[in-house]
Motif scaffolding. Structure first.
Motif, short mmCIF file in Angstrom:
data_model
loop_
_atom_site.label_atom_id
_atom_site.label_comp_id
_atom_site.label_asym_id
_atom_site.label_seq_id
_atom_site.Cartn_x
_atom_site.Cartn_y
_atom_site.Cartn_z
N TYR A 158 79.33 -24.39 -106.78
CA TYR A 158 80.49 -23.59 -107.18
C TYR A 158 80.86 -22.61 -106.06
CZ TYR A 158 83.77 -21.38 -110.35
OH TYR A 158 84.93 -20.91 -110.94
N LEU A 159 79.84 -21.95 -105.50
CA LEU A 159 80.12 -20.97 -104.45
C LEU A 159 80.65 -21.65 -103.19
CD1 LEU A 159 77.04 -18.58 -104.91
CD2 LEU A 159 79.41 -18.20 -105.64
N GLU A 160 80.13 -22.86 -102.89
CA GLU A 160 80.61 -23.59 -101.71
C GLU A 160 82.06 -24.02 -101.82
OE1 GLU A 160 78.39 -27.19 -100.57
OE2 GLU A 160 76.61 -25.90 -100.71
N THR A 161 82.55 -24.11 -103.05
CA THR A 161 83.91 -24.62 -103.27
C THR A 161 84.84 -23.52 -103.82
OG1 THR A 161 83.08 -25.44 -105.40
CG2 THR A 161 83.26 -27.06 -103.63
N GLY A 162 84.62 -22.31 -103.35
CA GLY A 162 85.54 -21.21 -103.70
C GLY A 162 85.23 -20.51 -105.00
N GLY A 163 84.10 -20.80 -105.58
CA GLY A 163 83.75 -20.19 -106.87
C GLY A 163 83.62 -18.68 -106.80
N TYR A 164 84.04 -18.04 -107.85
CA TYR A 164 84.02 -16.59 -108.07
C TYR A 164 84.91 -15.81 -107.11
CZ TYR A 164 80.59 -17.47 -111.67
OH TYR A 164 79.98 -17.93 -112.80
N GLU A 165 85.73 -16.51 -106.29
CA GLU A 165 86.70 -15.80 -105.43
C GLU A 165 87.84 -15.25 -106.29
OE1 GLU A 165 86.31 -14.92 -102.36
OE2 GLU A 165 84.37 -15.94 -102.40
N GLY A 166 88.23 -16.01 -107.31
CA GLY A 166 89.28 -15.54 -108.22
C GLY A 166 88.84 -14.26 -108.92
N LEU A 167 87.56 -14.20 -109.27
CA LEU A 167 87.04 -13.00 -109.94
C LEU A 167 87.05 -11.82 -108.97
CD1 LEU A 167 85.68 -11.44 -112.21
CD2 LEU A 167 83.49 -12.43 -111.49
N ARG A 168 86.62 -12.07 -107.73
CA ARG A 168 86.61 -10.96 -106.74
C ARG A 168 88.02 -10.41 -106.56
NH1 ARG A 168 81.76 -10.23 -104.31
NH2 ARG A 168 80.30 -11.97 -104.46
N LYS A 169 89.00 -11.33 -106.50
CA LYS A 169 90.40 -10.87 -106.36
C LYS A 169 90.82 -10.09 -107.62
CE LYS A 169 95.04 -12.71 -105.51
NZ LYS A 169 95.82 -13.94 -105.33
N THR A 170 90.44 -10.63 -108.78
CA THR A 170 90.78 -9.97 -110.06
C THR A 170 90.34 -8.51 -110.06
OG1 THR A 170 90.63 -12.04 -111.27
CG2 THR A 170 90.26 -10.05 -112.55
N LEU A 171 89.13 -8.28 -109.56
CA LEU A 171 88.56 -6.94 -109.64
C LEU A 171 89.28 -5.95 -108.71
CD1 LEU A 171 84.79 -7.97 -109.87
CD2 LEU A 171 86.23 -7.10 -111.73
N THR A 172 90.12 -6.48 -107.79
CA THR A 172 90.91 -5.57 -106.93
C THR A 172 92.28 -5.28 -107.56
OG1 THR A 172 92.02 -7.36 -105.72
CG2 THR A 172 89.87 -6.61 -104.85
N MET A 173 92.56 -5.94 -108.68
CA MET A 173 93.88 -5.80 -109.31
C MET A 173 93.79 -4.92 -110.57
SD MET A 173 94.76 -9.89 -109.10
CE MET A 173 96.38 -9.90 -109.87
N PHE A 174 94.94 -4.37 -110.99
CA PHE A 174 94.97 -3.70 -112.29
C PHE A 174 94.91 -4.78 -113.37
CE2 PHE A 174 97.28 -0.38 -109.80
CZ PHE A 174 96.36 0.64 -110.02
N PRO A 175 94.27 -4.50 -114.51
CA PRO A 175 94.22 -5.49 -115.59
C PRO A 175 95.61 -6.00 -115.99
CG PRO A 175 92.76 -3.66 -116.09
CD PRO A 175 93.49 -3.29 -114.84
N GLU A 176 96.60 -5.09 -116.00
CA GLU A 176 97.97 -5.50 -116.37
C GLU A 176 98.51 -6.53 -115.38
OE1 GLU A 176 96.96 -2.42 -115.82
OE2 GLU A 176 97.08 -1.46 -117.80
N ASP A 231 79.76 -4.74 -108.22
CA ASP A 231 79.85 -3.31 -107.89
C ASP A 231 81.18 -2.64 -108.28
OD1 ASP A 231 77.27 -3.20 -106.87
OD2 ASP A 231 77.94 -3.99 -104.92
N SER A 232 81.88 -3.24 -109.22
CA SER A 232 83.12 -2.60 -109.71
C SER A 232 82.77 -1.72 -110.90
CB SER A 232 84.10 -3.69 -110.15
OG SER A 232 83.61 -4.29 -111.35
#
Ligand SMILES: Cc1cc2nc3c(=O)[nH]c(=O)nc-3n(C[C@H](O)[C@H](O)[C@H](O)COP(=O)(O)O)c2cc1C
Ligand code: SF4
Length: 434
Positions: A25-43, A154-155
């Motif tokens: 999963y990590l080799e194929t981009g896994g959890y990158e969407g989550l990392r991006k999510t955590l930089t965004m406002f929930p809205e 670490d968020s």
């Protein structure tokens, strides 16, 4: 020929033998969407899902973004993921939980962040032993990787996920029955209103219920943007969809195809997909959206795989299963078996569903096994009309949940389309296909 140039959004890892592992999963981009999510406002996360116009993949096709935005006006307590999938011939969520459980887990964390909930549940059908094992392992690995638990990556966001095995009742796929099951009770659907999960859900609190495939789309949507998802498909039916193709086809299996750009003919006949009918026989009929759906004949093969397109012709894409009947299939037997399933799975709370399903099943058994009379066709249709008055589409509801109103679909379709087959059973005193 099918249009297969769209990216595979939820099935891209399926060919890897170790597709279910954290390493792959990590080799194929896994959890990158989550990392991006955590930089965004929930809205902003919810707005991307809204922009994607992602329709729920559990059956009703309600837009996920709209469901969330309705709820975000008041705090949501729980997110519940529906992985019950107990309908005969429906197995696309089964595929996702076995082949790509981390994608599901990442989708759940993204949704939980958008909704700002601290507790999520993934409910998986108990019989999916391997799927359950893999989802539980993925959850454990996600905790160890820092993607779950306290202060994710670490968020300031924390989330716990509980994986809950179901106990083998089809009705527990209905969202309010599932909630009862999660609460440790018997899986009885609740009356809506007042028990809309959004208002009075799990433990009486506002709850979002979404399907496994709905959740599995979220990592791609956040990584690539809602607009990129909405650019696929046509109109209301955006993105791709998984279809479980079953019955008399050369290559039964799970296929991800772009919505609306492909037709039933494409998925059934394209050599890269279904590959055509078994032994090149003629198509008799197909069920376009799981066994609750009204049937289609060969004249509907060129219909686009879109929610509105199929709805306008009096059926639905429903649970994402397409069942193919060929010229040697017995439509009476198929409709009898489907009714037998619903009769067995009726939870028994509503008289039309509990009694009606059994009466129809017994009349259909008689017809299939050669003991029927021509008058039984009118009798069966009358029983169906008592459950879903008018026998129109979408069906009228006389029951607490739509399991009841789904019962007439197969029987009504079979009698409307294949009356001659029923008469042949009556005249021969047996099934002509035996
Ligand atoms: C009898 C019955 C069985 C259902 N089974 C499932 C199921 O197995 N999985 C599922 O996601 N939705 C199922 N549904 C639909 C759910 O009630 C609910 O609409 C869905 O989980 C919402 O998710 P979505 O908005 O992401 O589609 C079922 C509904 C009924 C009436
Ligand atoms: S319609 Fe059938 S399954 Fe649904 S609540 Fe009523 S009896 Fe139970």
């Amino acid at each position: 020929m099918a249009t297969l140039d769209a990216p595979r959004i939820v099935s891209s890892r399926a060919e890897f033998e170790d597709s279910y592992t954290l390493a792959r999963y990590l080799e194929t981009g896994g959890y990158e969407g989550l990392r991006k999510t955590l930089t965004m406002f929930p809205e902003a996360v919810a707005a991307e899902v809204d922009a994607a116009s992602l329709l729920g993949r559990g059956g009703a096709g309600f837009p996920a973004g709209r469901k969330w935005s309705m709820l975000r006006k008041s705090p949501v307590s729980y997110l519940v993921v529906n992985g019950d999938e107990s309908e005969p011939a429906t197995f696309k969520d089964h595929f996702l939980v076995e082949r790509d459980p981390h994608q599901l887990v990442e989708g759940v964390i993204i949704a939980a962040y958008a909704l700002q909930v601290a507790q999520a549940f993934i409910y998986i059908r108990g019989e999916f032993a391997l799927g359950l094992e893999r989802v539980q392992q993925a959850v454990n690995d996600a905790y160890a990787h820092g993607a779950l638990g306290s202060k994710i990556f670490d968020s300031d966001f924390s989330l716990d996920i509980v994986v809950h095995p179901g106990a083998g009742a089809y009705i527990c796929g209905e969202e309010t029955a599932l909630i009862e099951g999660l609460e440790g009770k018997r899986g009885f659907p609740r009356i809506k209103p007042p028990f809309f999960p959004a208002v009075t859900g799990l433990y009486g609190e506002p709850t979002v219920v979404n399907n496994v495939e709905t959740m599995s789309n979220l990592p791609w949507i956040i990584t690539n943007g809602g607009a990129a998802f909405a650019a696929l498909g046509v109109g209301k039916s955006t993105g791709t969809r998984l279809f479980a193709l079953a019955g008399r086809v050369k290559n039964p299996g799970v296929y991800e195809v772009e919505m609306v750009k492909n037709t039933f003919r494409d998925i059934i006949y394209d050599p890269r997909l279904g590959g055509g009918i078994t032994d090149d026989r003629a198509l008799k009929a197909f069920i376009p959206g799981g066994v609750s759906a009204p049937w289609f004949g060969p004249d509907m093969l060129d219909l686009a795989l879109g929610q509105d397109e199929v709805g306008a012709q009096g059926s639905m894409l429903g649970s994402g299963s397409i069942v193919v009947l060929d010229e040697t299939s017995c439509p009476v037997r198929a409709a009898w078996r489907i009714t037998k399933f619903f009769s067995r799975e009726s939870c028994g709370q509503c008289t039309p569903c509990r009694e009606g399903s059994g009466w129809i099943e017994r009349a259909m058994y008689r017809l299939e096994h050669g003991g029927g009379r021509e008058e039984d066709l009118a009798l069966v249709l009358d029983l169906c009309d008592n459950i879903a008055p008018g026998l129109g589409w979408p069906p009228q509801q006389t029951t607490i949940c739509v399991l009841g109103s789904s019962i007439p679909s197969s029987v009504h379709s079979a009698i409307q389309m294949f009356r001659d087959d029923f008469i042949a059973h009556v005249e021969l005193g047996r099934c002509p296909h035996d």
